[in-house]
Design an enzyme around this catalytic site. Sequence first.
Site, PDB file in Angstrom:
ATOM      1  N   HIS A   1      25.805 -12.335 -25.674  1.00 28.08           N
ATOM      2  CA  HIS A   1      25.277 -12.138 -27.040  1.00 28.08           C
ATOM      3  C   HIS A   1      25.902 -11.257 -27.560  1.00 28.08           C
ATOM      4  O   HIS A   1      26.371 -11.271 -28.990  1.00 28.08           O
ATOM      5  CB  HIS A   1      23.870 -11.520 -27.030  1.00 28.08           C
ATOM      6  CG  HIS A   1      22.721 -12.540 -26.357  1.00 28.08           C
ATOM      7  ND1 HIS A   1      22.701 -13.727 -26.769  1.00 28.08           N
ATOM      8  CD2 HIS A   1      22.060 -12.575 -25.450  1.00 28.08           C
ATOM      9  CE1 HIS A   1      21.675 -14.710 -26.299  1.00 28.08           C
ATOM     10  NE2 HIS A   1      21.306 -13.854 -25.185  1.00 28.08           N
TER      11      HIS A   1
ATOM     12  N   HIS B   1      17.097 -18.712 -28.959  1.00 27.74           N
ATOM     13  CA  HIS B   1      16.581 -19.951 -28.376  1.00 27.74           C
ATOM     14  C   HIS B   1      16.065 -20.839 -29.783  1.00 27.74           C
ATOM     15  O   HIS B   1      16.448 -21.960 -29.736  1.00 27.74           O
ATOM     16  CB  HIS B   1      15.574 -19.981 -27.189  1.00 27.74           C
ATOM     17  CG  HIS B   1      16.211 -19.279 -26.065  1.00 27.74           C
ATOM     18  ND1 HIS B   1      15.603 -18.801 -25.036  1.00 27.74           N
ATOM     19  CD2 HIS B   1      17.455 -18.758 -25.923  1.00 27.74           C
ATOM     20  CE1 HIS B   1      16.414 -18.082 -24.103  1.00 27.74           C
ATOM     21  NE2 HIS B   1      17.550 -18.153 -24.494  1.00 27.74           N
TER      22      HIS B   1
ATOM     23  N   ASP C   1      22.650 -20.532 -25.932  1.00 17.64           N
ATOM     24  CA  ASP C   1      22.708 -19.120 -26.423  1.00 17.64           C
ATOM     25  C   ASP C   1      23.794 -19.008 -27.624  1.00 17.64           C
ATOM     26  O   ASP C   1      23.754 -18.501 -28.804  1.00 17.64           O
ATOM     27  CB  ASP C   1      22.942 -18.239 -25.319  1.00 17.64           C
ATOM     28  CG  ASP C   1      21.663 -17.614 -24.710  1.00 17.64           C
ATOM     29  OD1 ASP C   1      20.648 -17.972 -25.117  1.00 17.64           O
ATOM     30  OD2 ASP C   1      21.802 -17.159 -23.589  1.00 17.64           O
TER      31      ASP C   1
HETATM   32 ZN   LIG Z   1      19.193 -17.492 -23.730  1.00 19.16          ZN
END
Ligand SMILES: [Zn+2]
Length: 301
Positions: free
Chosen positions: A262, A78, A239
């Site tokens: 991710h 973030h 993200d």
């Molecule tokens: Zn996040």
Amino acid sequence: MRERTIAKSVEVVGIGLHKGVPVKMTLEPLGAGSGIVFERSDLKKQMLLRRENVVDTTMATTLGSPEDPQARISTVEHLLSAVSGYGIDNLKVSVDNEEIPIMDGSAIAHCMLLDEAGIMELDAPKPFMRITKEVVVQDGMKSAKISPSPLLSFDFGINFAHPMIREQHYHFEFSRQAYKDQIARARTFGFLQEVNYLRSIGLAKGGNLNNCIVLDEHSIVNREGLRYEEEFVRHKILDAMGDLAFLGMNVIGAYSSYMGSHKLNALLVQKVLETQAYEVVHIPQGQHEKATSLPMALAYN
Ligand SMILES: [Zn+2]
């Protein structure tokens, strides 16, 4: 366009999502060519923002030092999303614990911290990574892709069985102002069952309704509801911007993903670097600026 750092040091104290303990984070200016440097001030260990220093992507993106398992900093994405959105190339980020403060679960507090610090231009041309060929990574139905484009854009689709989410799609044309308006306020989200499980294994101790959208079986637990109609998918773009910071410079290309994570973003970064699907370009200053590159420079104003 020239390389950027921040104009003065700033600091903030907040809790970490997983351990739930207070963390002091300090941002300091660095000179041209330094890059983004993370430091565990309690361990006196530094880590560079490099793909090979991503040591975990299960719940968040964790930066570490492969030689020293103690030296880790988790939930960097973030902060990196805001740093990337502000076009900052050189910065020292120090924390006295193993997490970046979660703040309100979005990137807006990091934007406010950068606004407080101010942007300083340095005496060096700013490098951009211009994507020159399409790169795709897949994991079953999930995918992430980056393609050549004269500008930076993000296109994301998600599909969750939960009645408050279902199918969501968002297309985002990057500019710093649009990032602050459309993306930076989107919070992270979690399912109550998952949160209970994470707590049972000692994680998510700092997670609460002030820093996470929590979903029970049918609805949103947070009284205030959502900040944007498609807050969930917008957070996925937030993200992705943070994870792409591991490319090492601001990128020019079109990112798109379906149900990305991710992990997929880290694989995409690795593949772009390994296959050299890019060229490094500079955007000249002033009157010689080419019409084609000008919008990219203006986007960071
Ligand atoms: Zn996040």
